[in-house]
Design a protein around this motif. Structure first.
Motif, short mmCIF file in Angstrom:
data_model
loop_
_atom_site.label_atom_id
_atom_site.label_comp_id
_atom_site.label_asym_id
_atom_site.label_seq_id
_atom_site.Cartn_x
_atom_site.Cartn_y
_atom_site.Cartn_z
N PHE A 189 97.48 -60.08 58.29
CA PHE A 189 96.25 -60.79 58.63
C PHE A 189 96.25 -61.03 60.13
N VAL A 190 95.16 -60.66 60.78
CA VAL A 190 95.04 -60.85 62.24
C VAL A 190 93.68 -61.47 62.54
N HIS A 191 93.70 -62.58 63.25
CA HIS A 191 92.46 -63.21 63.68
C HIS A 191 92.54 -63.45 65.18
N THR A 192 91.55 -62.95 65.90
CA THR A 192 91.53 -63.06 67.35
C THR A 192 90.83 -64.34 67.79
N LEU A 193 91.49 -65.08 68.66
CA LEU A 193 90.89 -66.26 69.29
C LEU A 193 90.41 -65.83 70.67
N ASP A 194 89.14 -65.44 70.76
CA ASP A 194 88.64 -64.92 72.02
C ASP A 194 87.82 -65.98 72.75
N HIS A 195 87.83 -65.86 74.05
CA HIS A 195 87.14 -66.85 74.89
C HIS A 195 85.64 -66.88 74.62
N GLU A 196 85.04 -65.72 74.32
CA GLU A 196 83.61 -65.66 74.10
C GLU A 196 83.18 -66.57 72.95
N THR A 197 83.98 -66.56 71.88
CA THR A 197 83.63 -67.37 70.71
C THR A 197 83.64 -68.86 71.03
N PHE A 198 84.66 -69.30 71.74
CA PHE A 198 84.78 -70.73 72.01
C PHE A 198 83.85 -71.20 73.12
N LEU A 199 83.42 -70.25 73.95
CA LEU A 199 82.46 -70.62 75.00
C LEU A 199 81.02 -70.45 74.52
N SER A 200 80.83 -69.83 73.34
CA SER A 200 79.49 -69.59 72.80
C SER A 200 78.62 -68.82 73.78
N THR A 214 100.19 -66.25 69.07
CA THR A 214 100.67 -65.74 70.35
C THR A 214 99.50 -65.56 71.29
N GLN A 215 99.78 -65.71 72.58
CA GLN A 215 98.80 -65.45 73.63
C GLN A 215 99.58 -65.07 74.88
N ARG A 216 99.22 -63.95 75.47
CA ARG A 216 99.96 -63.46 76.62
C ARG A 216 99.79 -64.36 77.83
N SER A 217 98.57 -64.79 78.11
CA SER A 217 98.29 -65.67 79.25
C SER A 217 96.94 -66.33 79.02
N PHE A 258 96.05 -64.81 69.36
CA PHE A 258 96.05 -64.18 68.05
C PHE A 258 96.75 -65.08 67.04
N LEU A 259 96.16 -65.23 65.87
CA LEU A 259 96.83 -65.77 64.71
C LEU A 259 97.12 -64.59 63.80
N ASP A 267 104.65 -54.97 72.88
CA ASP A 267 104.78 -56.36 72.48
C ASP A 267 103.87 -56.60 71.28
N ALA A 268 104.07 -57.72 70.59
CA ALA A 268 103.33 -57.97 69.36
C ALA A 268 101.82 -57.94 69.57
N GLU A 269 101.34 -58.63 70.62
CA GLU A 269 99.90 -58.72 70.80
C GLU A 269 99.26 -57.40 71.19
N GLU A 270 100.09 -56.40 71.57
CA GLU A 270 99.55 -55.10 71.92
C GLU A 270 99.25 -54.23 70.70
N VAL A 271 99.81 -54.57 69.55
CA VAL A 271 99.55 -53.78 68.34
C VAL A 271 98.72 -54.56 67.32
N LEU A 272 98.36 -55.80 67.64
CA LEU A 272 97.56 -56.59 66.71
C LEU A 272 96.10 -56.14 66.63
N PRO A 273 95.48 -55.74 67.74
CA PRO A 273 94.10 -55.22 67.63
C PRO A 273 94.05 -53.99 66.71
N SER A 274 92.90 -53.76 66.11
CA SER A 274 92.79 -52.72 65.10
C SER A 274 93.02 -51.31 65.64
N THR A 275 92.64 -51.04 66.87
CA THR A 275 92.76 -49.67 67.40
C THR A 275 94.20 -49.21 67.52
#
Length: 298
Positions: free
Chosen positions: A36-47, A79-82, A88-89, A144-152
């Motif tokens: 299970f992968v859920h992305t916490l992206d800035h766009e969502t939280f900034l609306s 995890t979050q790189r910076s 990512f959850l 690193d983990a966050e580099e393989v979490l996106p679907s592509t």
């Protein structure tokens, strides 16, 4: 200077929109035994509107926890790189996790100290389709983990692995940072990665190539500093650098876990509960490995 002047009025609007408001709610459907992968992206939280990109000057970090607990459930990691990158959850739910779990996420703007909240309702159920008893785990040292979490990149890994396995659908079962397995944060040298374990399942038996690379003879060669036995062409190179001395194969059936070259082993969770294998009771919060925390917030 012109670029700074362009972003200034937009940042004022964005910071005003990142106030501490009532939490938004999203329902998600993780499956037992599947990643299970859920992305916490800035766009969502900034609306932000779809056509507006997040300014590079925005720094946002996240804190996520199981509702009513200070940390995440044991199967879920963050995890979050910076602060520039998304968070990512991710994780793989176990049968003990079936049901409803609510994750509360708070986003922090590191410049304005404003916050916004989101509530993730996880309805964890069983997967549909055939069982995937043949499971293999690979240590990929080039990522690193966050580099393989996106679907592509995840899909690219499965496609490349298909060249080494019997025909059949491969599915991603879990992703684990090497830091969570006792790995160390690498020196700050260009190209050095922390490494990631990728677990894959299939309804098709293991190929002769995979059985050979995970055989006792191959492990013995690795222990002596020699290359492992690999009877087929490495279709994952050069995009994924797999440590072929750290490949684990297991055939999982209800009630036991059997390695291809060994007798059946009782699965600890089938008769002793989660605490028997060092886990925490169902619903108890998990504690992140110190190195992983350093990775997530550096």
């Amino acid at each position: 200077m012109a670029e700074t002047l362009f972003w200034t009025p937009l940042l004022v609007v964005l910071l005003a929109g990142l106030g501490d408001t009532e939490a938004q709610q999203t329902t998600l459907h993780p499956l037992v035994g599947r990643v299970f992968v859920h992305t916490l992206d800035h766009e969502t939280f900034l609306s932000l509107p779809e056509h507006v990109a997040v300014p590079p000057a925005v720094h946002i970090t996240y804190h996520a926890h199981l509702q009513g607990h200070p940390d995440l459930p044991r199967w879920l990691r963050y995890t979050q790189r910076s602060p520039h990158h998304p968070g990512f959850l991710y994780g793989s739910a176990t049968p003990e996790d079936r049901g409803l779990q609510v994750i509360e996420v708070t986003a922090y703007n590191r410049d304005s100290f404003d916050t916004t909240r989101q509530r993730l309702v996880l309805e964890i159920g069983d997967p549909e389709g055939p069982l995937l008893p043949y499971q293999a785990e690979f240590l990929v040292r080039s990522h690193d983990a966050e580099e393989v979490l996106p679907s592509t990149p995840a899909s690219r890994f499965l496609s490349a692995l298909g060249g080494l396995w019997e025909p059949g659908e491969l599915q991603l079962l879990n992703v684990t940072s090497a830091l969570d397995r006792g790995g160390r944060v690498p020196l700050p040298i260009e190209g050095r990665k922390e490494g990631v374990y990728i677990k894959v399942g299939s309804a098709s038996p293991f190929s002769t190539c995979l059985k050979m690379v995970a055989s006792p003879d191959s492990h013995a060669r690795c222990a002596q500093g020699q290359p492992p036995l690999l009877s087929c062409y490495d279709t994952l190179a050069p995009h994924f650098r797999v440590d072929w001395c750290n490949v684990t194969l297991a055939e999982e059936r209800p009630g036991y876990l059997r390695h291809p070259d060994g007798p059946p082993l009782h699965h600890p969770r089938e008769h002793r509960g989660a605490a028997a294998d060092g886990g925490q009771p169902r619903g108890a919060p998990a504690t992140l490995h110190p190195a992983h925390v350093q990775c997530a917030h550096r």
